[in-house]
Structures are given as structure tokens and as C-alpha cells.
Motif scaffolding. Structure first.
Motif, short mmCIF file in Angstrom:
data_model
loop_
_atom_site.label_atom_id
_atom_site.label_comp_id
_atom_site.label_asym_id
_atom_site.label_seq_id
_atom_site.Cartn_x
_atom_site.Cartn_y
_atom_site.Cartn_z
N UNK A 83 21.27 7.76 2.22
CA UNK A 83 19.90 8.55 1.81
C UNK A 83 18.87 7.19 2.22
N UNK A 84 19.07 5.26 1.76
CA UNK A 84 18.70 4.73 1.73
C UNK A 84 17.40 4.72 3.21
N UNK A 85 18.64 4.84 4.55
CA UNK A 85 18.37 5.08 6.18
C UNK A 85 17.35 6.01 6.08
N UNK A 86 17.38 7.53 5.75
CA UNK A 86 16.66 8.48 5.76
C UNK A 86 15.26 7.69 4.40
N UNK A 87 15.36 7.05 3.86
CA UNK A 87 14.15 6.99 2.92
C UNK A 87 13.04 6.35 3.73
N UNK A 88 13.63 5.14 4.40
CA UNK A 88 13.10 3.94 5.04
C UNK A 88 12.14 5.02 6.12
N UNK A 89 12.55 6.01 6.80
CA UNK A 89 12.55 6.60 8.03
C UNK A 89 11.06 7.29 7.53
N UNK A 90 11.95 8.50 6.21
CA UNK A 90 10.02 8.81 5.70
C UNK A 90 9.01 8.01 5.34
N UNK A 91 9.07 6.62 4.60
CA UNK A 91 8.15 6.16 4.69
C UNK A 91 7.69 5.49 5.96
N UNK A 92 8.08 5.52 7.56
CA UNK A 92 7.36 5.32 8.62
C UNK A 92 6.48 6.66 9.06
N UNK A 93 7.14 7.49 8.06
CA UNK A 93 6.49 9.18 8.90
C UNK A 93 5.65 8.95 7.97
N UNK A 94 5.45 8.41 6.63
CA UNK A 94 4.47 8.02 6.12
C UNK A 94 3.31 7.54 5.72
N UNK A 95 3.93 6.00 6.44
CA UNK A 95 2.21 5.22 7.38
C UNK A 95 2.08 6.00 8.35
N UNK A 96 2.30 6.28 9.56
CA UNK A 96 2.12 7.76 10.28
C UNK A 96 0.77 7.87 10.58
N UNK A 97 1.29 9.45 9.55
CA UNK A 97 0.69 10.11 8.83
C UNK A 97 -0.61 9.57 8.48
N UNK A 98 -0.71 8.11 7.75
CA UNK A 98 -1.58 7.49 7.04
C UNK A 98 -2.82 7.39 8.18
N UNK A 99 -1.97 6.52 9.44
CA UNK A 99 -2.92 6.04 10.45
C UNK A 99 -3.82 7.50 11.55
N UNK A 100 -2.88 8.99 11.67
CA UNK A 100 -3.30 10.16 11.80
C UNK A 100 -4.59 10.16 11.28
N UNK A 101 -4.59 10.59 10.36
CA UNK A 101 -5.67 11.13 9.18
C UNK A 101 -7.33 11.03 9.20
N UNK A 102 -6.95 9.28 9.87
CA UNK A 102 -8.04 8.73 9.96
C UNK A 102 -8.80 9.67 11.29
N UNK A 103 -8.36 10.32 11.74
CA UNK A 103 -8.95 11.07 13.29
C UNK A 103 -8.92 12.62 12.86
N UNK A 104 -8.14 12.97 11.44
CA UNK A 104 -8.17 14.36 11.48
C UNK A 104 -8.94 15.15 10.69
N UNK A 105 -10.19 14.30 10.16
CA UNK A 105 -11.66 14.74 8.75
C UNK A 105 -12.33 16.26 9.22
N UNK A 106 -12.73 16.57 10.74
CA UNK A 106 -13.12 17.75 11.09
C UNK A 106 -12.56 18.51 10.93
N UNK A 107 -10.59 18.46 11.95
CA UNK A 107 -9.90 20.10 11.65
C UNK A 107 -9.33 19.75 10.39
N UNK A 108 -8.96 18.88 9.46
CA UNK A 108 -8.95 18.97 8.11
C UNK A 108 -10.59 20.32 7.72
N UNK A 109 -11.94 20.01 7.60
CA UNK A 109 -12.73 20.62 7.10
C UNK A 109 -12.44 22.04 7.35
#
Length: 678
Positions: A393-419
């Protein structure tokens, strides 16, 4: 073939780039030469290893580049096939480091997968899971779904071995859904086989059998049969499921099919020993002792020669069970003791538990000691398993946190798409609300219609109650008439006949004939009263039955299917409460409407009866198109109403359906109590 393919792939890449900035032509040619000889089957494994080592030595002395990473990948692959696990581990770590420094996500993911392979080989499953989990994240991120599915498959197998069955089910299902779109039949077979094992562990036996049969179909169609005997393995696995289901006939059938595979014993002795052991154990459970002792000892001999302790322990336990059944307690104790000792020496706690459990059964004198050891080992295993799951579970949580960080970086380029997405979502939401309101209005109309029907039906039931009260009064009147009228006349006739006993003249005979005629009149009166009472009782019983018949007749006019209804004669409808009758009527009406709208059925069967516990059973079956009961979208308002009505009456409902076969609803109601009798 895989090594040759990788080599040719490497050559094609090299041919396009010709030279690498970080290695001169002479070095490239030498590495090419050594890797080519490593993949050449004319050389022995020892010679291939020497060439692979020389290629690696050259690679370690050049600067980090795409060429170096690709070449190291080939070197690692060669070490895998040459079974050089320590070198495999060392170079995969080196590849991971240089890939991280170059920010090469592709080879970061591959290096982590190689690390997972190494730790799986060394049975360090927590570490194996960690690296597979990391590798999965990177492959998914770069959309390399081929490697992503392979890592998911490996990760699922690790989770299965760690007893994380739900996690394994998720990983393996994801892997299979990707792999089934490819022609990688060997891995498709592996995924299906592993899913079958997971389903069996989760006691979802029907699903397990389907997976194993799908795996068998892949083996047959793709002709995957090798010395591993995949066909026999599938039959053995199916037999094990039926053994768990205690369907020993079918288990024996599949184990015999596995044994019938040609050259199974010679090419895969371990699998053969498992099959004959399982066959003997199934026969033991069936109380068929013919040849099972011979089969057990043959299995034990093979397992002993192969030195597979875990398998030997299982055979010892089975032998102990067998001798205990035939009342040979000495041998039963002997083999249970052998199982315990082998488990101790091999340090196999799970098998120790099984051995101790068997020993506590056959050795009554030491049963308490074995039970204490059983509880102690079980508790320690539960702690280990819990800690292992926490680590996962801890390993999976760490991976999930990496995924979240990756999502934060990707969101900077998604403003138009999100709109754009938000706008579409808003319009879709408005449309959905409009459709939902329309459905709510329709539902409100249906509910109002249902309430009106229920009110009419309550009036019918109320009228029935009034009729019953009138009949009760009529019965009292008839009872009084019998007592005061018929019995009085009989009493008078008896006295008169008694008075004529002393006379035998013509007048006395004539009077006797008159009295006999009077008795016949009284007899006829009694018969008419009896028939009248029977008719009243029949009308009372058949009142609700008539309502049901009218409903079926009305539905038959609008339903294209042929409707057949059977109502058992032994149902005591007078004991069934009005609430149950109302809901039963509405359930039947709703079910018939659903069949008419959706089922496309040709025949409908309706059956009312009681079980041995005097519960009221109602089932309705059709031969229509059926549907998937696991699909929530298929469960409409009608089905929901049927379930709710059943629950309101403290009933039990079972809905069975299969696509292309038809549907069946089975409902159990309590008759004269508030709960169903069990």
C-alpha cells in the motif's frame, strides 16, 4: 529468436545513425561483433557469456549516449537468457542510473522492470512489486502500452503470490484487456491462467472456470503447446476448481484429461506428479479408494526425486488423510509427522499450518499441542501478511504521489483544453438535467398509476373480506339450521322408530317406510348443505387466483409471447397477508411488462408453489435475449421496483440472466410469519 530480433533491431538503428558521437567507429564495430557472437547459437553458453562480457566492458568505457543505453539493454537481455542473474542485476542498476541522468524515460522504465525481474527471481517479492510498480508508472506515462501490459502482468503475478488477490485481479485484468488486442498469445495465456487462479482464491469459481477455459482455447488455437504442457496445466487447474466445489466427478474427469496428454510424465514430471496427486485426492474425497495409494506414492516418488519440498508436504498430508480414512492410524500419524518435519526443515510456514491441522486430526493424544502450534504460526503469518500488504500500500501510495506531481506539471498546458471540456460538460449537464427531469415526470406518472392500481386492488381485497364475513354469517346460520332443524328431525325419527320395534303388523311396516323416506329427504338436505359449504370455500380460495388469472389474460392480449401459469393446489391463500398479495400482484404485472418491452421472448413460464418450510415461492422465466446482471445500466426502474417490493415483504429475490439464454426471477415470501423460514 528474440535475441536475433533485438540484434537486427540494433543493427537497423546503427545503420541509420552510422556513427555515434560518443564512440569511434572501431569501438562500435567491436561491440557489434561481440553482441552478434553472443546471439549466435553455434557457440556454447560459456562462449556466449564471454562475448557478452567483452561487449559490456567496451560499453562501460564510453560516454552516456542513446547508443550506449540501447546496447546495454541488449547486454542485459543476453544475461537474462544466459541465466546470469547477478550480472543482470548489476548492469540493470547501471542502466537505471545513466538513464536517469539522461532523463531517458523509456530506459528508466525498462531498467526498473529488469530490477523487478531480478527480485522476483530471488523471491524478494516486496522489492519486485516496488520496481514493477515504478516501471508501470513510466511506461503508462510514455504511452508504451505493450511494455505497460507486460509489467502489469508481472505485477499481478507478484500480488497473487503475496495474497493481495484484489490488487492482483485489477492488475491482471488491465494487462489482459491490453494483451487481448495483440497477437502475444503466450502472455495472453499467462494472464488468463493467472486470472483463473485469482478468481479461484476469491472463491469466484464460475469466473475461474471461464478464465481457464479461455486460456485452454488460446493454447489450442495458437498451438502454444510446449514441453511445459499448457493444455495439461489448464485441465489440472479446472479440475482443482471443481475439487474446491466438491464436484469430484468433474474434477476426476479433468485430471484424467490432463494425464492423457502425451509425454507429460517425461517432459513435465512436476506437473504430472501434481495431476496424479490431485486425481488420487479427488477419488479419496469421493470414497473411491481404487489405485489411489499407488497414485499417491508415485507422485511422492517424483516429487522426492525433484526435491520439491512444498509438493512433498501436500502428498504427505493427502496420504495421512487416506490412511486415516481406512483406519490405519499408525500410517496416518507417520505421514502427518513427515509433513510437519519437512515443512520445518524447508521453513515453509503455510505448509506447516496444513500439516499441523492434519496432525491434530489423526493424533488425538497430541491434538492440543498441534493446535497451539497451528494458532501460533497462523498468527505470525497474519502479521507478516498484514505488514506485506501495508508495504504494498505504501509503495502504491508513493506511485500515486508521483502521478499527482506529474498531473500538476501537465495541467499547466491544459487551460484551453479544460475550458473547452468544461463548456462541453456544462452543455451536456444541461441536456442531462432536461432528460432527467423528463424521466422524473414519467416516473411520477408511473408511480401515480401504480398507487391508483394499488388502491383499486385494496378495494378488491376489502370487498373480499366483506364477502368472507358474509360467508361466516351464512355458515353460522347453516350450523344453527343443522342443529335445530336436521338434528331435531333425526331425533324425532329415532324415537318413532324405536317405538315401532315392538310392532310387526302392516301399519307398522307402512310407518317404517314413511320414516325411511323422511331419512332420505334429510340425507338430501345434508348433501346440499355440504355442497354449498364446499363451493363457498372454493370461491374463497380461488378469489385471488382469479385475479391473477385475469392479469395474465390481460397481458396475453398485448404480449407476443406464450404465457403459461401454474398455481399449486396446496397453497393456503387465506394465510397469505393482503400486503404480500398486493405486492405479488404488482411484481407479476411489472415482470410481464418488462418481458414484453425488452426480452423479445417467445415463451413465459409463471409458477406459484410452496417449499418444505411452507414459504411461498414465485418464479417467472422467459426464453428471451437475456442481459448481463453485472451491468448496472441494465437494471432499470422496473427491476428496482420488484426488488423494493420484495424487501418490503421481508422476501428474498434471486435474478438470474444470461445473454442469449433468457432470464429468471425467483422470489420467496413468508406465508404465515414475518420472516422466511429456513
Amino acid at each position: 529468436m528474440k535475441k536475433i530480433f533485438l540484434f537486427l533491431f540494433f543493427i537497423s538503428i546503427l545503420g541509420c545513425k552510422k556513427h555515434n558521437n560518443y564512440a569511434d567507429n572501431q569501438t562500435v564495430e567491436k561491440i557489434d561483433f561481440f553482441l552478434k557472437n553472443t546471439s549466435n547459437n553455434k557457440y556454447s553458453e560459456k562462449e556466449q557469456l564471454i562475448y557478452n562480457d567483452k561487449a559490456l566492458e567496451l560499453l562501460m568505457n564510453i560516454e552516456n549516449s542513446a547508443f550506449k543505453r540501447k546496447s546495454m539493454d541488449l547486454v542485459i537481455d543476453n544475461y537474462f537468457f544466459l541465466n546470469q542473474w547477478e550480472k543482470y542485476n548489476k548492469i540493470s542498476r547501471e542502466l537505471l542510473e545513466i538513464s536517469k541522468s539522461a532523463n531517458d524515460t523509456n530506459y528508466i522504465a525498462k531498467a526498473m522492470r529488469y530490477q523487478g525481474n531480478y527480485y522476483y527471481k530471488k523471491e524478494v517479492l516486496d522489492s519486485s512489486f516496488y520496481f514493477y510498480n515504478k516501471s508501470e508508472f513510466f511506461f503508462k506515462n510514455i504511452k508504451d502500452y505493450n511494455n505497460y501490459s507486460i509489467v502489469l502482468l508481472k505485477k499481478g503475478i507478484v500480488q497473487l503470490e503475496l495474497n493481495d488477490f484484489f490488487g492482483a485481479d485489477i492488475s491482471l485484468t488491465k494487462a489482459y484487456n491490453i494483451l487481448k488486442k495483440t497477437d502475444d498469445n503466450q502472455r495472453i495465456y499467462a494472464a488468463l491462467n493467472s486470472l483463473g487462479t485469482v478468481s479461484s482464491e476469491l472463491k469466484e469459481y464460475d469466473r475461474a472456470i471461464l478464465y481457464y477455459k479461455d486460456a485452454l482455447e488460446i493454447v489450442t488455437n495458437a498451438k502454444l503447446e510446449t514441453s511445459e504442457h499448457q493444455t495439461a496445466n489448464c485441465y489440472n487447474n479446472i479440475g482443482l476448481v471443481y475439487l474446491d466445489l466438491k464436484n469430484y466427478e468433474k474434477a476426476i474427469f479433468y485430471f484424467k484429461k490432463a494425464i492423457s496428454e502425451k509425454r507429460l510424465k517425461e517432459e513435465s514430471p512436476l506437473l504430472y506428479s501434481s495431476v496424479i496427486d490431485n486425481l488420487a485426492y479427488s477419488k479419496l474425497k469421493k470414497n473411491d479408494y481404487k489405485n489411489i495409494e499407488k497414485l499417491f506414492f508415485e507422485s511422492l516418488k517424483i516429487r522426492d526425486s525433484l526435491n520439491y519440498s512444498s509438493y512433498k508436504i501436500l502428498t504427505y498430508i493427502h496420504l495421512s488423510e487416506y490412511f486415516y480414512k481406512i483406519n490405519d492410524i499408525i500410517k496416518a500419524k507417520k505421514y502427518s509427522f513427515n509433513a510437519i518435519e519437512t515443512a520445518k526443515i524447508s521453513k515453509l510456514p503455510y505448509y506447516s499450518i496444513a500439516a499441523l491441522k492434519q496432525a491434530s486430526i489423526v493424533d488425538k493424544e497430541n491434538s492440543s499441542k498441534y493446535s497451539e502450534d497451528y494458532v501460533r504460526i497462523t498468527d505470525s503469518l497474519q502479521i507478516v501478511e498484514r505488514n506485506s500488504k501495508d508495504r504494498l500500500a505504501r509503495i502504491q501510495l508513493e506511485t500515486d504521489e508521483l502521478k499527482k506531481q506529474n498531473l500538476v506539471l501537465e495541467e499547466r498546458n491544459r487551460d484551453v483544453l479544460n475550458f473547452l471540456f468544461g463548456t462541453i460538460l456544462f452543455v451536456g449537464f444541461l441536456y442531462y438535467m432536461r432528460v432527467q427531469r423528463s424521466k422524473e415526470r414519467e416516473l411520477a406518472l408511473k408511480q401515480a398509476h401504480q398507487k391508483a392500481n394499488e388502491e383499486i386492488y385494496r378495494l378488491i381485497i376489502s370487498h373480499q373480506n366483506q364477502l368472507e364475513e358474509g360467508r361466516d354469517l351464512e355458515k353460522k346460520r347453516l350450523s344453527k339450521e343443522l342443529h335445530d332443524g336436521v338434528l331435531g328431525r333425526l331425533f324425532g325419527l329415532r324415537l318413532n322408530l324405536d317405538g315401532l320395534n315392538s310392532f310387526d303388523d302392516a301399519d307398522a311396516k307402512q310407518q317404517r317406510l314413511e320414516y325411511l323416506n323422511e331419512l332420505q329427504i334429510i340425507e338430501q338436505d345434508l348433501r346440499e348443505i355440504s355442497h354449498e359449504l364446499s363451493r363457498e370455500n372454493l370461491v374463497l380460495i380461488n378469489n385471488f387466483v382469479a385475479i391473477l388469472n385475469r392479469l395474465v389474460e390481460e397481458q396475453a392480449k398485448v404480449n407476443t409471447a406464450k404465457i403459461k401459469m401454474i398455481i399449486a393446489d396446496d397453497i393456503q391463500w387465506d394465510k397469505v397477508s393482503n400486503i404480500i398479495k398486493i405486492n405479488l400482484y404488482r411484481i407479476l404485472q411489472e415482470a410481464l411488462q418488462n418481458i414484453n418491452k425488452h426480452a423479445q421472448a417467445k415463451n413465459i413460464s409463471i409458477h406459484f408453489r410452496t417449499d418444505k418450510k411452507e414459504n411461498l415461492l414465485f418464479d417467472i422465466e422467459d426464453d428471451g435475449i437475456g442481459y448481463d446482471t453485472t451491468d448496472k445500466k441494465k437494471k432499470g426502474i422496473g427491476t428496482k421496483n420488484i426488488v423494493e417490493r420484495t424487501q418490503q415483504c421481508n422476501g428474498f429475490i434471486d435474478i438470474k440472466s444470461e445473454v442469449g439464454v433468457g432470464s429468471k426471477i425467483i422470489i420467496t415470501f413468508p406465508v404465515d410469519s414475518k420472516t422466511i423460514k429456513i
